[in-house]
Design an enzyme around this catalytic site. Structure first.
Site, short mmCIF file in Angstrom:
data_model
loop_
_atom_site.label_atom_id
_atom_site.label_comp_id
_atom_site.label_asym_id
_atom_site.label_seq_id
_atom_site.Cartn_x
_atom_site.Cartn_y
_atom_site.Cartn_z
N ASP A 121 0.86 -1.18 0.00
CA ASP A 121 0.00 0.00 0.00
C ASP A 121 0.90 1.24 0.00
OD1 ASP A 121 0.96 0.14 2.53
OD2 ASP A 121 -0.96 -0.08 3.54
N ASP A 132 -8.57 -7.15 -0.32
CA ASP A 132 -7.69 -7.45 0.80
C ASP A 132 -8.44 -7.09 2.05
OD1 ASP A 132 -7.14 -4.38 0.56
OD2 ASP A 132 -6.27 -4.97 2.47
N CYS A 165 -12.78 -29.65 4.83
CA CYS A 165 -11.81 -28.58 4.55
C CYS A 165 -10.41 -29.19 4.52
CB CYS A 165 -11.90 -27.50 5.63
SG CYS A 165 -10.63 -26.23 5.46
N CYS A 177 -7.54 -27.55 4.75
CA CYS A 177 -6.52 -26.66 5.29
C CYS A 177 -5.65 -27.39 6.31
CB CYS A 177 -7.18 -25.43 5.92
SG CYS A 177 -7.66 -25.66 7.64
N CYS A 205 -7.70 -28.23 9.60
CA CYS A 205 -8.78 -29.21 9.52
C CYS A 205 -8.31 -30.61 9.13
CB CYS A 205 -9.85 -28.75 8.54
SG CYS A 205 -10.70 -27.25 9.11
N HIS A 249 -6.75 -21.61 8.77
CA HIS A 249 -8.06 -22.05 8.28
C HIS A 249 -8.80 -20.90 7.61
CE1 HIS A 249 -12.06 -23.80 7.97
NE2 HIS A 249 -12.48 -22.62 8.44
ZN LIG Z 1 -9.93 -25.71 7.59
#
Ligand SMILES: [Zn+2]
Length: 377
Positions: A89, A271, A309, A311, A314, A340
């Protein structure tokens, strides 16, 4: 170079080619304020959660460790060991929100550092020089982010100055990109539309900056306290006046619902600190709405945050375990929640791109929103 691959209604599916690789849009940029995502998330972690673009804050890096230090170390990419795109930025937003005493002049802004009170001056040229030292992929223009309650006269003057600053940014960026010792001589520059909630000022400003043929266009000064409906009204008015064949970036937005609505209005860069900030507080996103893992009902819950999920949290850990970590103030608890949440956002962007490609974006949006709302209690 930006390629507009497909449109579904106003929703844009694009591709921005940069020296640090291709950005598939719509994209959610993951915010790493001081060259790291808060919550002990490393750049290696980012590889595993589908991050395309990392966003770093110019003001924070200018104050500490200093952009000249980073330049000596070979630039931000080398410093944080990340070879994909980085957006910085301009520092403007922090100057206006964090810094103490400040004075806005035609040449730029005089203010005191929020760390040590040291006097700093930042204008369009300085902001471009700092971002050039950092060597980011995309630099943002230096603008004034006026208070959303500023009166009409103040807003008109402020926006006119932002346009003059933008012309200076462009000139300085061209000069810097031509220098031999510049880290990224292909640094891109995005301009920023301002004007608060005054539709006509925003539209005129959009038309003025569109003429400057920049690499992308952002809409700033939203998500600062106005209602969601006001934000959508501004997007409806402004986006049609920004070049369609360039990236359209809505700064600092937002919730999954905000993103779904803004994509539908032609925005394709986003963002926001929500996924990382909420994650650090144990608030996690799922397709059935947000959960608060501090809640007692997860004490014996051996299921993952979200079934299916993929990730890093998870795939291995249960709600019960993560809840325990959060309550015990173990850093790992925050870290897993942040991973996550970013994975959830990045995956949603993947789904959004697929839906636009398939031409069923509206159906996808309605189903996704209905699911997230159904889980609300
Ligand atoms: Zn997850």
């Amino acid at each position: 170079m930006y390629e507009l691959i497909k449109k579904d209604g106003l929703a844009k599916r694009g591709r921005l080619h940069t020296v640090h690789g291709v950005i598939e849009t719509p994209v959610f940029m993951n915010v790493g304020t001081a060259a790291a995502i808060k919550g002990a998330v490393s750049t290696e972690d980012l590889q595993g959660i589908k991050t395309q673009v990392e966003l770093s804050n110019t003001y924070h890096l200018h104050v500490r460790p200093g952009d000249e230090v980073i330049k000596k170390l070979g630039g931000l990419h080398k410093f944080m060991v990340w070879d994909k795109p980085i957006l910085t930025d301009s520092g403007g937003f922090q100057v206006f929100s964090l810094a103490g005493l400040r004075k806005i002049k035609e040449e730029g802004v005089y203010f005191n550092s929020h760390i040590d009170g040291k006097k700093i001056f930042m204008g369009p040229e300085e902001s471009m020089q700092i971002q050039s030292n950092l060597g980011s992929t995309i630099a943002m223009a230096f603008d004034e982010c006026p208070s959303s309650v500023a009166d009409r006269e103040y807003m008109e003057n402020s926006v006119a100055r932002t346009t003059r600053w933008l012309e200076r940014c462009k000139k300085e960026m061209n000069r810097l990109n031509s220098l031999e010792d510049t880290i990224n001589q292909h640094q891109l520059l995005f301009g920023i539309n301002q004007g608060g909630v005054y539709e006509d000022i925003r539209v005129q400003h959009a038309k003025d900056i569109a003429k400057l043929d920049l690499d992308g266009y952002a809409i700033g000064g939203l998500a600062v306290g106005e209602t969601h409906e006001e934000m959508y009204r501004i997007l409806d008015a402004v986006v049609p006046h920004l070049p369609e064949n360039k990236p359209t970036y809505l700064m600092g937005v937002g919730t999954p619902a905000n993103i779904l609505e803004a994509v539908d209005r032609g925005v394709d860069f986003f963002d926001c600190v929500y996924p990382s900030r909420n994650g650090r507080h144990g608030h996690v996103y799922t397709n059935l709405g947000k959960l608060n893992l501090f809640n007692a009902k997860y004490e014996l819950d051996m299921s993952p945050i979200e079934e299916g999920c993929q990730c890093p949290a998870c795939r291995h850990y249960s709600r019960a375990y993560i809840r325990h970590l959060l309550k015990a103030k173990e850093m790992l608890g925050m870290r897993l929640c942040v991973l996550h949440n970013l994975y959830f956002y990045n995956t949603m962007m993947e789904e959004i791109r697929a839906a636009i490609e398939a031409g069923n974006y509206k159906e996808y949006k309605e189903a996704k929103l209905a699911g997230m709302n159904a889980g609300k209690k």
